[in-house]
Enzyme design. Structure first.
Site, short mmCIF file in Angstrom:
data_model
loop_
_atom_site.label_atom_id
_atom_site.label_comp_id
_atom_site.label_asym_id
_atom_site.label_seq_id
_atom_site.Cartn_x
_atom_site.Cartn_y
_atom_site.Cartn_z
N GLY A 12 -6.37 4.33 -0.18
CA GLY A 12 -6.86 3.17 0.29
C GLY A 12 -6.94 3.25 1.78
O GLY A 12 -8.04 2.97 2.50
N ASN A 13 -6.09 4.02 2.48
CA ASN A 13 -6.10 4.05 3.90
C ASN A 13 -7.18 5.16 4.47
O ASN A 13 -7.62 5.17 5.73
CB ASN A 13 -4.65 4.51 4.57
N LYS A 129 -3.24 -5.78 -14.47
CA LYS A 129 -3.66 -5.53 -12.97
C LYS A 129 -4.67 -6.85 -12.57
O LYS A 129 -5.73 -7.10 -13.39
CB LYS A 129 -4.69 -4.42 -12.92
N LYS A 212 -6.91 5.75 -10.09
CA LYS A 212 -7.93 6.84 -9.48
C LYS A 212 -7.18 8.08 -9.43
O LYS A 212 -7.78 9.33 -9.36
CB LYS A 212 -8.25 6.57 -8.29
N LYS A 274 0.85 9.08 -8.86
CA LYS A 274 0.26 10.03 -7.98
C LYS A 274 1.45 11.21 -8.41
O LYS A 274 0.88 12.45 -8.57
CB LYS A 274 0.64 9.91 -6.52
P1 ADP Z 1 -3.22 4.84 -2.24
O1 ADP Z 1 -4.08 3.86 -1.91
O2 ADP Z 1 -3.27 5.87 -1.35
O3 ADP Z 1 -3.11 5.01 -3.61
P2 ADP Z 1 -0.52 3.36 -2.58
O4 ADP Z 1 -0.21 2.42 -1.72
O5 ADP Z 1 -1.08 2.92 -4.02
O6 ADP Z 1 -1.58 4.25 -1.87
O7 ADP Z 1 0.64 4.44 -2.62
C1 ADP Z 1 1.40 5.09 -1.53
C2 ADP Z 1 2.20 4.21 -1.27
O8 ADP Z 1 3.62 4.68 -2.01
C3 ADP Z 1 3.11 4.66 0.16
O9 ADP Z 1 2.46 4.40 1.16
C4 ADP Z 1 4.50 4.15 0.15
O10 ADP Z 1 4.77 3.06 0.69
C5 ADP Z 1 4.77 4.11 -1.40
N1 ADP Z 1 5.87 4.80 -1.95
C6 ADP Z 1 6.51 4.12 -3.17
N2 ADP Z 1 7.54 4.97 -3.66
C7 ADP Z 1 7.66 6.30 -2.50
C8 ADP Z 1 8.28 7.35 -2.54
N3 ADP Z 1 9.24 7.62 -3.47
N4 ADP Z 1 8.11 8.12 -1.19
C9 ADP Z 1 6.71 8.07 -0.73
N5 ADP Z 1 5.95 6.80 -0.74
C10 ADP Z 1 6.43 6.09 -1.47
MG MG Z 2 -3.09 3.39 -5.11
#
Ligand code: ADP
Ligand code: MG
Length: 312
Positions: A12-13, A129, A212, A274
């Site tokens: 997203g970012n 969702k 994704k 991820k």
């Molecule tokens: P994207 O849009 O890139 O898919 P998400 O918000 O879905 O992003 O996932 C990334 C987020 O997951 C990070 O910004 C963080 O806040 C969160 N997060 C949750 N658990 C962890 C972890 N164990 N280590 C790092 N980040 C984590």
């Molecule tokens: Mg995500």
């Protein structure tokens, strides 16, 4: 550096939330991707679409109020297709410009990508969702009559709820391979791909959102990539995330990643998919590495200087 085939999944970012935000975010994203291209790597890009697909869904719903001959809910498969097109448009434009600025002659093409899912995927039995606008009880009843699943969302009203099935097949994979063979940079499988089920020769869009991270993992396997890079809002993955015991991870094995996941270190819906995608990719064949890092650290991550790497 030897040339690598890299699938980059943009979070997203890397895209921003609004149209003007997207335009700006994508310029920075393009610089990070161009860095990898400049080093001689072969790059395939995929991306998320959470905010965008919700926005399109709501925009179509608002439009139907001005023209009631249009259904108030647009099939989600169509919303995903629209999001792929306009995110791809911004990305291919900005990346092409960045490459030209660096004197690199390469074509960039977006492939509208369908991803087949299994009709009997258990995720369809438990859609989790919530997406799009809030509805009144009456609107929700009407939507349900039209075969759209609706749920009460935390006392705030009713919302469309969709399943998140596993990706089974990237329908346009041969097109992606042909474009890569021709030396093009390909944007594919945006928003997890347009979810479809097969009915004989017909591909039927379904009301789902494929994660994704999982779709990018399948794309990377199918393309026999060396790297799956998942770019997100953190430079590394942490144990005990957000607590005083927080520990940032560098290189970990598939077994370690599995153990940490089982211990509950990664939040479902954000970091867990991820890490799961990384485990699946890194364990699928020798020499495959998954990397989770920040957009701005992509090149350093590929070169082993930062990020969290999962290796087989
Ligand atoms: P994207 O849009 O890139 O898919 P998400 O918000 O879905 O992003 O996932 C990334 C987020 O997951 C990070 O910004 C963080 O806040 C969160 N997060 C949750 N658990 C962890 C972890 N164990 N280590 C790092 N980040 C984590
Ligand atoms: Mg995500």
């Amino acid at each position: 550096m030897s040339k690598k085939r890299i699938v980059i999944a943009l979070g997203g970012n890397a895209l921003g939330n609004t149209l003007p935000e997207q335009y700006l975010a994508i310029q920075e994203t393009s610089r990070a991707i161009a860095d990898l291209v400049e080093e001689g790597n072969e790059v395939i890009i995929s991306h998320g679409n959470g905010p965008q697909v919700g926005m399109i869904n709501n925009a179509m719903a608002a439009y139907s109020k001005t023209d009631p001959s249009h259904p108030s809910l647009t099939p989600l498969s169509v919303c995903v297709a629209m999001s792929q097109a306009y995110i791809g448009y911004d990305l291919q434009n900005a990346l092409k410009e960045e490459l030209l600025n660096r004197g690199i002659q390469k074509s960039v093409a977006t492939v509208i990508t369908q991803v087949r899912v299994e009709e009997n995927d258990p995720a369809f039995l438990h859609p989790t969702k919530p997406i799009g606008h809030f509805m009144t009880k009456e609107e929700a009843a009407k939507a349900e009559k039209n075969g759209i699943q609706v749920t009460e969302d935390a006392g705030r009203g009713y919302r469309r709820v969709v399943a998140s099935p596993q990706p089974a097949e990237i329908v346009e994979i041969e097109t992606v391979k042909d474009l890569l063979k021709a030396g093009e940079i390909v944007i594919a499988s945006g928003g997890g791909g347009i979810p479809v089920i097969r009915k004989g020769n017909h591909l039927k869009g379904v009301g789902a959102v494929i994660d994704k991270d999982f779709a990018s993992c399948l794309l990377a396997k199918e393309l026999d990539a060396d790297f799956l890079i998942i770019l997100t809002a953190v430079e590394k993955v942490a144990l005990h995330f957000g607590t005083p015991k927080e520990t940032w991870l560098g290189q970990i094995s598939v077994q370690e990643a599995q153990q940490y996941a089982a211990e509950g270190h990664f939040a479902p819906g954000s970091m867990l998919p991820k890490v799961q995608a990384g485990i699946s990719f890194a364990s699928s064949a020798p020499g495959r590495t998954a990397l989770v890092t920040l957009l701005q650290k992509a090149r350093d991550g590929v070169n082993g200087k930062t990020g969290t790497r999962i290796v087989g």
